[in-house]
Scaffold this active site. Structure first.
Site: not given
Length: 385
Positions: A154, A190, A192, A282
């Site tokens: 990120h 991931d 996200h 995740d």
């Protein structure tokens, strides 16, 4: 329990070179209400921040003592030099991090705490990932895994986001390009959106970034990107950022369908000479920070697929970079399964202790078909895929 099937001893080309440094455990993210660091005063038990050292300790131990351990070769990490960070991040942003560390720490954005010890851990994560990529580039091994925290995907060139300070994968990709690689694929699984990595190469046609994530949208100023299918890159990079936002509840079959119909055709058209798998557990069915339903079997199949692509296009060269994954136990199991897939072992080495969710893939399949139609119409290099 481990599989009773016997496995042959690993060959030189079927080892995973794991890069790790204990100093990354010193990044203390604190306690509070989930990831806020807040103590409301009426809770007797404050939970650890989801990005805590326990999750990585279990990943470390399952690789050292789990059935995959004969296939692992261990290597020490190192801190990145400040000058190395500037291949992806701006000097102004790096200075901001240095200043925050000098002043004793800072919450850089929601849930992202740079505390005493965090900056050195971040430098270790970046340098360890760079060392893993250099190991591959220098011909010392085909498959390397950077077991690192804090995570990085990120982190954008100019700001922190989502528990991330430095973009470990982005730095490694740039090192590969500077080291002579023509084209690099980054597959981010991931849960996200890998917004920071995408942002770093948004104008480049040398890096194909593919992100499979839940459809969470933007979460504020630190994460302005939405992860939508329309975010395709700009300029020379148009069409080389492919987002696959899944509906909540997508599991093994949905991910497998997307790999078959979206990911593999894009990689085949792009023909990379380096592969990077950005892995977060995740996306699992039990993660507190995601809403997807991958199990060990789904992760195993993704690992097998990406290994096949690496064998076909990048002479077997594959860098794996750790990101999220916040269920302290199941994340380690899913990591094990992913690496089993990468190794392409004949039988699972480790059975799934808890997976039981049924999966209805009908809606995710419709979404994936719609994404495929859109990409074929809009993305120039995919029109004949």
């Amino acid at each position: 329990m481990a599989s009773s099937a016997s496995q042959s001893l690993p060959s030189k080309n079927n080892l995973i070179h794991v890069f790790w440094d204990e100093g990354m455990l010193k990044h203390d993210t604190g306690r509070g209400v989930f990831d806020t660091g807040m103590d409301p005063g009426f809770l007797d038990v404050l939970e650890k921040h989801p990005e805590n050292s326990d999750r990585v300790k279990n990943m470390l131990s399952i690789l050292k003592r789990g059935p995959i351990s004969p296939f692992i070769s261990w290597h020490h990490g190192r801190p990145a030099h400040i000058s190395e960070l500037l291949s992806f991040h701006t000097q102004e942003y790096v200075n901001e991090l240095i200043e925050a560390d000098r002043n004793g720490g800072k919450e850089l954005c929601g849930g992202t705490f740079l505390n005493p010890g965090s900056w050195h851990a971040a430098l270790l994560a970046a340098g360890t990932t760079l060392s893993a990529m250099k190991h591959i580039i220098d011909g010392h091994g085909n498959i390397a895994y950077a077991l690192v925290r804090p995570p990085g995907h990120h982190a954008q060139p100019t700001q922190a986001d989502g528990y991330c300070f430095l973009n470990n994968a982005g730095l490694a990709v740039q090192l590969a390009l500077d080291g002579g690689c023509r084209k690099v694929v980054v597959l981010d699984i991931d849960v996200h959106y890998g917004n920071g990595t995408a942002e770093g190469f948004y104008h480049s046609d040398k890096v194909l970034t593919i992100s499979l994530h839940m459809n969470h949208g933007s979460w504020g100023p630190s994460h302005p990107q939405g992860g939508t299918i329309e975010e395709l890159g700009e300029g020379e990079g148009f069409g080389y950022n492919l987002n696959i936002p899944f509906p909540n509840g997508t599991g093994d079959k949905g991910y497998g369908y997307a790999m078959q119909h979206l990911v593999v055709p894009a990689i085949e058209k792009f023909e990379p000479d380096m592969m990077v798998l950005v892995v977060g557990q995740d996306s699992s069915a039990f993660d507190p920070n995601g809403r997807q339903c991958l199990t060990m079997e789904g992760y195993r199949e993704i690992g097998q697929t990406i290994r096949g692509m690496a064998n076909k296009y990048s002479n077997g060269r594959l860098l794996i970079v750790q990101e999220g994954g916040y269920h302290v136990t199941y994340s380690a199991y899913c990591l094990h399964a992913t690496l089993e897939g990468v190794l392409n072992v004949s039988d699972p080495l480790l059975s799934d202790p808890i997976a039981y969710y049924p999966e209805d893939e009908s809606f995710p399949t419709k979404v994936i078909d719609a994404i495929k139609k859109y990409q074929r119409e809009v993305v120039p290099f995919l029109r004949d895929a």
